[in-house]
Design a protein around this motif. Sequence first.
Motif, PDB file in Angstrom:
ATOM      1  N   THR A  42       4.403 -16.610  -6.938  1.00  9.72           N
ATOM      2  CA  THR A  42       5.157 -15.603  -7.003  1.00  9.72           C
ATOM      3  C   THR A  42       4.377 -14.147  -6.603  1.00  9.72           C
ATOM      4  O   THR A  42       3.567 -14.117  -6.797  1.00  9.72           O
ATOM      5  CB  THR A  42       5.723 -15.256  -8.429  1.00  9.72           C
ATOM      6  N   ARG A  43       5.185 -13.131  -6.882  1.00  9.72           N
ATOM      7  CA  ARG A  43       4.822 -11.408  -6.220  1.00  9.72           C
ATOM      8  C   ARG A  43       3.666 -11.196  -7.300  1.00  9.72           C
ATOM      9  O   ARG A  43       2.025 -10.606  -6.647  1.00  9.72           O
ATOM     10  CB  ARG A  43       5.855 -10.224  -6.559  1.00  9.72           C
ATOM     11  N   ALA A  44       3.877 -11.975  -8.335  1.00  6.94           N
ATOM     12  CA  ALA A  44       3.454 -11.539  -9.368  1.00  6.94           C
ATOM     13  C   ALA A  44       1.710 -12.044  -9.822  1.00  6.94           C
ATOM     14  O   ALA A  44       0.807 -12.062 -10.053  1.00  6.94           O
ATOM     15  CB  ALA A  44       3.813 -11.405 -11.529  1.00  6.94           C
ATOM     16  N   ARG A  56       3.607  -4.841  -7.563  1.00  8.03           N
ATOM     17  CA  ARG A  56       4.336  -3.026  -6.386  1.00  8.03           C
ATOM     18  C   ARG A  56       2.948  -3.184  -5.857  1.00  8.03           C
ATOM     19  O   ARG A  56       4.223  -2.925  -4.037  1.00  8.03           O
ATOM     20  CB  ARG A  56       4.001  -2.052  -7.421  1.00  8.03           C
ATOM     21  N   GLN A  57       1.923  -3.543  -5.050  1.00  4.03           N
ATOM     22  CA  GLN A  57       1.035  -2.995  -4.597  1.00  4.03           C
ATOM     23  C   GLN A  57       1.165  -4.283  -3.524  1.00  4.03           C
ATOM     24  O   GLN A  57       1.383  -4.320  -2.176  1.00  4.03           O
ATOM     25  CB  GLN A  57      -0.455  -3.240  -4.882  1.00  4.03           C
ATOM     26  N   VAL A  58       1.678  -6.082  -4.654  1.00  3.16           N
ATOM     27  CA  VAL A  58       2.582  -6.349  -2.996  1.00  3.16           C
ATOM     28  C   VAL A  58       3.510  -6.093  -2.561  1.00  3.16           C
ATOM     29  O   VAL A  58       3.354  -6.645  -1.025  1.00  3.16           O
ATOM     30  CB  VAL A  58       2.215  -7.875  -4.023  1.00  3.16           C
ATOM     31  N   ARG A  59       4.160  -5.094  -3.408  1.00  6.50           N
ATOM     32  CA  ARG A  59       5.795  -5.066  -2.329  1.00  6.50           C
ATOM     33  C   ARG A  59       5.082  -3.749  -1.150  1.00  6.50           C
ATOM     34  O   ARG A  59       5.998  -4.734  -0.250  1.00  6.50           O
ATOM     35  CB  ARG A  59       6.317  -4.940  -3.099  1.00  6.50           C
ATOM     36  N   LYS A  60       4.218  -3.766  -1.268  1.00  7.55           N
ATOM     37  CA  LYS A  60       3.741  -2.566   0.024  1.00  7.55           C
ATOM     38  C   LYS A  60       3.049  -3.374   0.674  1.00  7.55           C
ATOM     39  O   LYS A  60       3.417  -2.901   2.444  1.00  7.55           O
ATOM     40  CB  LYS A  60       2.992  -1.331  -0.865  1.00  7.55           C
TER      41      LYS A  60
END
Length: 100
Positions: A42-44, A56-60
């Motif tokens: 997952t992103r987390a 949030r950093q992974v989303r960026k």
Amino acid sequence: MNEQYPTYNQGPRPAIYKRYDAGFEPPTGAKIKAEIARAGLTRAQAAALLGYKSSRQVRKLTSGEKNISYAMWRLLCIYSGSILVDTKATYKPEAREPKA
């Protein structure tokens, strides 16, 4: 990774799997997203693996707003299985003169 024993993926952009000194090109956000999916994260979970405090950093990274560092990309690719850990490295740090 030793270029004599390449273990990186030879997909449409093989330069994104090369060693930093062999012409590394930062991957696109879509490629980062694909590696995270390939790893089953997952992103987390990806954030935790890469040392970020939040997803949030992974989303960026996946949106292309921010480039991923070589070390983080390499770690993600090793974790996902896209590349193997280099066990035949030929890197040897320069010898230092002993202090007198």
